[in-house]
Motif scaffolding. Sequence first.
Motif, PDB file in Angstrom:
ATOM      1  N   GLN A 157       0.821  -1.208   0.000  1.00  0.00           N
ATOM      2  CA  GLN A 157       0.000   0.000   0.000  1.00  0.00           C
ATOM      3  C   GLN A 157       0.855   1.258   0.000  1.00  0.00           C
ATOM      4  OE1 GLN A 157      -2.252  -0.933   3.513  1.00  0.00           O
ATOM      5  NE2 GLN A 157      -3.982  -1.774   2.364  1.00  0.00           N
ATOM      6  N   ARG A 158       1.950   1.234   0.763  1.00  0.00           N
ATOM      7  CA  ARG A 158       2.857   2.396   0.756  1.00  0.00           C
ATOM      8  C   ARG A 158       3.447   2.612  -0.630  1.00  0.00           C
ATOM      9  NH1 ARG A 158       4.337   0.272   5.856  1.00  0.00           N
ATOM     10  NH2 ARG A 158       6.211  -0.704   4.983  1.00  0.00           N
ATOM     11  N   GLN A 159       3.757   1.508  -1.325  1.00  0.00           N
ATOM     12  CA  GLN A 159       4.316   1.640  -2.666  1.00  0.00           C
ATOM     13  C   GLN A 159       3.300   2.267  -3.607  1.00  0.00           C
ATOM     14  OE1 GLN A 159       7.689   0.532  -2.750  1.00  0.00           O
ATOM     15  NE2 GLN A 159       7.653   1.961  -4.456  1.00  0.00           N
ATOM     16  N   ARG A 160       2.031   1.902  -3.463  1.00  0.00           N
ATOM     17  CA  ARG A 160       0.986   2.516  -4.280  1.00  0.00           C
ATOM     18  C   ARG A 160       0.896   4.018  -4.007  1.00  0.00           C
ATOM     19  NH1 ARG A 160      -4.292  -1.416  -4.698  1.00  0.00           N
ATOM     20  NH2 ARG A 160      -3.204  -3.417  -4.874  1.00  0.00           N
ATOM     21  N   VAL A 161       1.002   4.384  -2.733  1.00  0.00           N
ATOM     22  CA  VAL A 161       0.972   5.805  -2.380  1.00  0.00           C
ATOM     23  C   VAL A 161       2.174   6.527  -2.997  1.00  0.00           C
ATOM     24  CG1 VAL A 161       1.090   7.473  -0.480  1.00  0.00           C
ATOM     25  CG2 VAL A 161      -0.340   5.427  -0.269  1.00  0.00           C
ATOM     26  N   GLY A 162       3.329   5.847  -3.013  1.00  0.00           N
ATOM     27  CA  GLY A 162       4.510   6.440  -3.637  1.00  0.00           C
ATOM     28  C   GLY A 162       4.295   6.739  -5.108  1.00  0.00           C
ATOM     29  N   VAL A 163       3.621   5.815  -5.807  1.00  0.00           N
ATOM     30  CA  VAL A 163       3.304   6.047  -7.215  1.00  0.00           C
ATOM     31  C   VAL A 163       2.321   7.201  -7.350  1.00  0.00           C
ATOM     32  CG1 VAL A 163       2.237   5.049  -9.272  1.00  0.00           C
ATOM     33  CG2 VAL A 163       3.799   3.664  -7.893  1.00  0.00           C
ATOM     34  N   ALA A 164       1.306   7.236  -6.473  1.00  0.00           N
ATOM     35  CA  ALA A 164       0.334   8.330  -6.520  1.00  0.00           C
ATOM     36  C   ALA A 164       1.017   9.672  -6.294  1.00  0.00           C
ATOM     37  CB  ALA A 164      -0.753   8.096  -5.463  1.00  0.00           C
ATOM     38  N   ARG A 165       1.934   9.734  -5.331  1.00  0.00           N
ATOM     39  CA  ARG A 165       2.645  10.983  -5.057  1.00  0.00           C
ATOM     40  C   ARG A 165       3.456  11.421  -6.278  1.00  0.00           C
ATOM     41  NH1 ARG A 165       6.902  11.441  -0.153  1.00  0.00           N
ATOM     42  NH2 ARG A 165       8.020   9.998  -1.499  1.00  0.00           N
ATOM     43  N   ALA A 166       4.089  10.460  -6.958  1.00  0.00           N
ATOM     44  CA  ALA A 166       4.891  10.801  -8.129  1.00  0.00           C
ATOM     45  C   ALA A 166       4.036  11.337  -9.271  1.00  0.00           C
ATOM     46  CB  ALA A 166       5.676   9.573  -8.595  1.00  0.00           C
ATOM     47  N   LEU A 167       2.766  10.937  -9.299  1.00  0.00           N
ATOM     48  CA  LEU A 167       1.867  11.380 -10.369  1.00  0.00           C
ATOM     49  C   LEU A 167       1.071  12.635  -9.996  1.00  0.00           C
ATOM     50  CD1 LEU A 167       0.387   7.923 -11.453  1.00  0.00           C
ATOM     51  CD2 LEU A 167       1.966   9.330 -12.778  1.00  0.00           C
ATOM     52  N   ALA A 169       1.441  15.891  -9.610  1.00  0.00           N
ATOM     53  CA  ALA A 169       1.474  17.110 -10.426  1.00  0.00           C
ATOM     54  C   ALA A 169       1.331  16.802 -11.907  1.00  0.00           C
ATOM     55  CB  ALA A 169       2.763  17.888 -10.170  1.00  0.00           C
ATOM     56  N   ASP A 170       0.891  15.573 -12.218  1.00  0.00           N
ATOM     57  CA  ASP A 170       0.672  15.125 -13.595  1.00  0.00           C
ATOM     58  C   ASP A 170       1.910  15.319 -14.473  1.00  0.00           C
ATOM     59  OD1 ASP A 170      -0.824  13.853 -15.463  1.00  0.00           O
ATOM     60  OD2 ASP A 170      -2.048  15.578 -16.005  1.00  0.00           O
ATOM     61  N   PRO A 171       3.046  14.726 -14.079  1.00  0.00           N
ATOM     62  CA  PRO A 171       4.279  14.919 -14.854  1.00  0.00           C
ATOM     63  C   PRO A 171       4.217  14.205 -16.197  1.00  0.00           C
ATOM     64  CG  PRO A 171       4.596  13.183 -13.247  1.00  0.00           C
ATOM     65  CD  PRO A 171       3.231  13.765 -12.984  1.00  0.00           C
ATOM     66  N   LEU A 172       5.014  14.695 -17.116  1.00  0.00           N
ATOM     67  CA  LEU A 172       5.118  14.024 -18.416  1.00  0.00           C
ATOM     68  C   LEU A 172       5.995  12.784 -18.335  1.00  0.00           C
ATOM     69  CD1 LEU A 172       5.639  17.115 -20.757  1.00  0.00           C
ATOM     70  CD2 LEU A 172       3.510  15.958 -20.175  1.00  0.00           C
ATOM     71  N   VAL A 173       6.892  12.756 -17.347  1.00  0.00           N
ATOM     72  CA  VAL A 173       7.892  11.690 -17.228  1.00  0.00           C
ATOM     73  C   VAL A 173       7.852  11.133 -15.813  1.00  0.00           C
ATOM     74  CG1 VAL A 173      10.377  11.223 -17.175  1.00  0.00           C
ATOM     75  CG2 VAL A 173       9.401  12.616 -19.021  1.00  0.00           C
ATOM     76  N   LEU A 174       7.945   9.804 -15.711  1.00  0.00           N
ATOM     77  CA  LEU A 174       7.975   9.128 -14.417  1.00  0.00           C
ATOM     78  C   LEU A 174       9.204   8.229 -14.374  1.00  0.00           C
ATOM     79  CD1 LEU A 174       6.436   8.559 -11.752  1.00  0.00           C
ATOM     80  CD2 LEU A 174       5.234   6.710 -12.956  1.00  0.00           C
ATOM     81  N   LEU A 175      10.043   8.408 -13.352  1.00  0.00           N
ATOM     82  CA  LEU A 175      11.248   7.611 -13.164  1.00  0.00           C
ATOM     83  C   LEU A 175      11.033   6.686 -11.972  1.00  0.00           C
ATOM     84  CD1 LEU A 175      13.929  10.445 -13.529  1.00  0.00           C
ATOM     85  CD2 LEU A 175      12.898   9.038 -15.339  1.00  0.00           C
ATOM     86  N   MET A 176      11.397   5.395 -12.134  1.00  0.00           N
ATOM     87  CA  MET A 176      11.137   4.404 -11.089  1.00  0.00           C
ATOM     88  C   MET A 176      12.392   3.555 -10.877  1.00  0.00           C
ATOM     89  SD  MET A 176       7.254   3.293 -12.216  1.00  0.00           S
ATOM     90  CE  MET A 176       6.733   2.892 -10.553  1.00  0.00           C
ATOM     91  N   ASP A 177      12.920   3.593  -9.660  1.00  0.00           N
ATOM     92  CA  ASP A 177      14.155   2.868  -9.345  1.00  0.00           C
ATOM     93  C   ASP A 177      13.825   1.652  -8.469  1.00  0.00           C
ATOM     94  OD1 ASP A 177      16.746   2.078  -8.998  1.00  0.00           O
ATOM     95  OD2 ASP A 177      17.474   3.990  -8.258  1.00  0.00           O
ATOM     96  N   GLU A 178      13.744   0.485  -9.103  1.00  0.00           N
ATOM     97  CA  GLU A 178      13.400  -0.775  -8.435  1.00  0.00           C
ATOM     98  C   GLU A 178      12.213  -0.584  -7.485  1.00  0.00           C
ATOM     99  OE1 GLU A 178      16.346  -3.622  -7.528  1.00  0.00           O
ATOM    100  OE2 GLU A 178      17.984  -2.351  -8.190  1.00  0.00           O
ATOM    101  N   PRO A 179      11.083  -0.116  -8.007  1.00  0.00           N
ATOM    102  CA  PRO A 179       9.977   0.302  -7.137  1.00  0.00           C
ATOM    103  C   PRO A 179       9.280  -0.826  -6.391  1.00  0.00           C
ATOM    104  CG  PRO A 179       9.284   0.308  -9.429  1.00  0.00           C
ATOM    105  CD  PRO A 179      10.765   0.069  -9.435  1.00  0.00           C
ATOM    106  N   PHE A 180       9.366  -2.064  -6.896  1.00  0.00           N
ATOM    107  CA  PHE A 180       8.605  -3.148  -6.283  1.00  0.00           C
ATOM    108  C   PHE A 180       9.481  -4.192  -5.597  1.00  0.00           C
ATOM    109  CE2 PHE A 180       6.188  -2.066 -10.305  1.00  0.00           C
ATOM    110  CZ  PHE A 180       5.377  -1.122  -9.676  1.00  0.00           C
ATOM    111  N   SER A 181      10.771  -3.962  -5.535  1.00  0.00           N
ATOM    112  CA  SER A 181      11.687  -5.003  -5.057  1.00  0.00           C
ATOM    113  C   SER A 181      11.660  -5.175  -3.543  1.00  0.00           C
ATOM    114  CB  SER A 181      13.116  -4.699  -5.508  1.00  0.00           C
ATOM    115  OG  SER A 181      13.560  -3.464  -4.981  1.00  0.00           O
ATOM    116  N   ALA A 182      11.118  -4.203  -2.803  1.00  0.00           N
ATOM    117  CA  ALA A 182      11.144  -4.282  -1.342  1.00  0.00           C
ATOM    118  C   ALA A 182       9.933  -5.006  -0.766  1.00  0.00           C
ATOM    119  CB  ALA A 182      11.229  -2.883  -0.741  1.00  0.00           C
ATOM    120  N   VAL A 183       9.019  -5.485  -1.621  1.00  0.00           N
ATOM    121  CA  VAL A 183       7.834  -6.181  -1.129  1.00  0.00           C
ATOM    122  C   VAL A 183       7.934  -7.665  -1.463  1.00  0.00           C
ATOM    123  CG1 VAL A 183       6.367  -4.143  -1.260  1.00  0.00           C
ATOM    124  CG2 VAL A 183       6.559  -5.641  -3.247  1.00  0.00           C
TER     125      VAL A 183
END
Length: 335
Positions: A157-167, A169-183
């Motif tokens: 759930q925290r990871q989902r919130v992290g994705v929501a936070r990154a989105l 301001a509606d950015p054109l670009v999203l960078l993700m550094d091993e976003p799911f490896s800690a679960v």
Amino acid sequence: MDATAINGAGPARSAASITLEDIGKTYPDGTVAVGDFSLEVRAGELTVLIGPSGCGKSTILRMINRLIEPTHGRILIDGEDILQRNPVELRRHIGYVIQNVGLFPHQNIRTNIGTVPRLLGWPKAKINSRADELLELVGLDPARYAKRYPHELSGGQRQRVGVARALAADPLVLLMDEPFSAVDPIARGRLQEEFLRLQAAVRKTIVLVTHDIDEAVRLGDRIAVLAEGGRLLQYAPPAELLSRPDSTAVSDFVGSDRGIRRLAVTPLKPAMTPAGAGTTTGDRPTVGAGGTLYDALAAMLAVDAAEVVVVDGEQAVGVITRTSIFEVPEAEAKV
């Protein structure tokens, strides 16, 4: 969503191309983290950077949002040289998701999501509305989760919130550094499914770093395989990478079981015989029409069946046998 240009102006759009032109990073002690690296990331696509530890993939990612300054080369987003921009202002228009999320523990979830919009001066009502919209988008009920704190959520759930936070301001670009490896593996699989659904909805330009070839194949529109020093070995769609590796090094990296992995990016239709009138599932295993040949084979092996029924909702639409799966040519994979 009302997308914002990388410089905060311009016509609304949801994604932007990224061009890396001979970028490199050499540290003062002479260590070359990345040599001369070039790559074109198409707008709206998800590109995966993968390779062994120390190959420079995370360094490349951080050069895109200038957390690390390149020693040389050019980085263009939507045709604009970002090295000419103020780096702090730039980062406010680029979403960034890291392995351990990095939520602020003293802020509730709604406030965490609104971090960048607050920095951009959005009014409070708009920030709260946007946070609730994104919670729904990532599968978390705002009424239930918006006022909770990070420690009250599971890792997924925290990871989902992290994705929501990154989105936010509606950015054109999203960078993700091993976003799911800690679960854990089960949660990771569910997160990947949710993320594919999310990307289908928002169609952002995404650059994702992973060390997991299965994750790369499952998520990526294109995969860049790197070697030490940030050397690009091959850049191709998953099916092409698995069926036609450019070199022994790439072949060794994707693994000797790449033929099985190819099934995960091959749709059911090439192996399917249409269902006749009155066809029912009976006691045979089933697979959804949107699945892959890997899903079909897994369903058969789970109960030692010789065939699987393809269903669309409750209706049987076809039948796939074990033999037909392995008769599908490589050209039928998603490329």
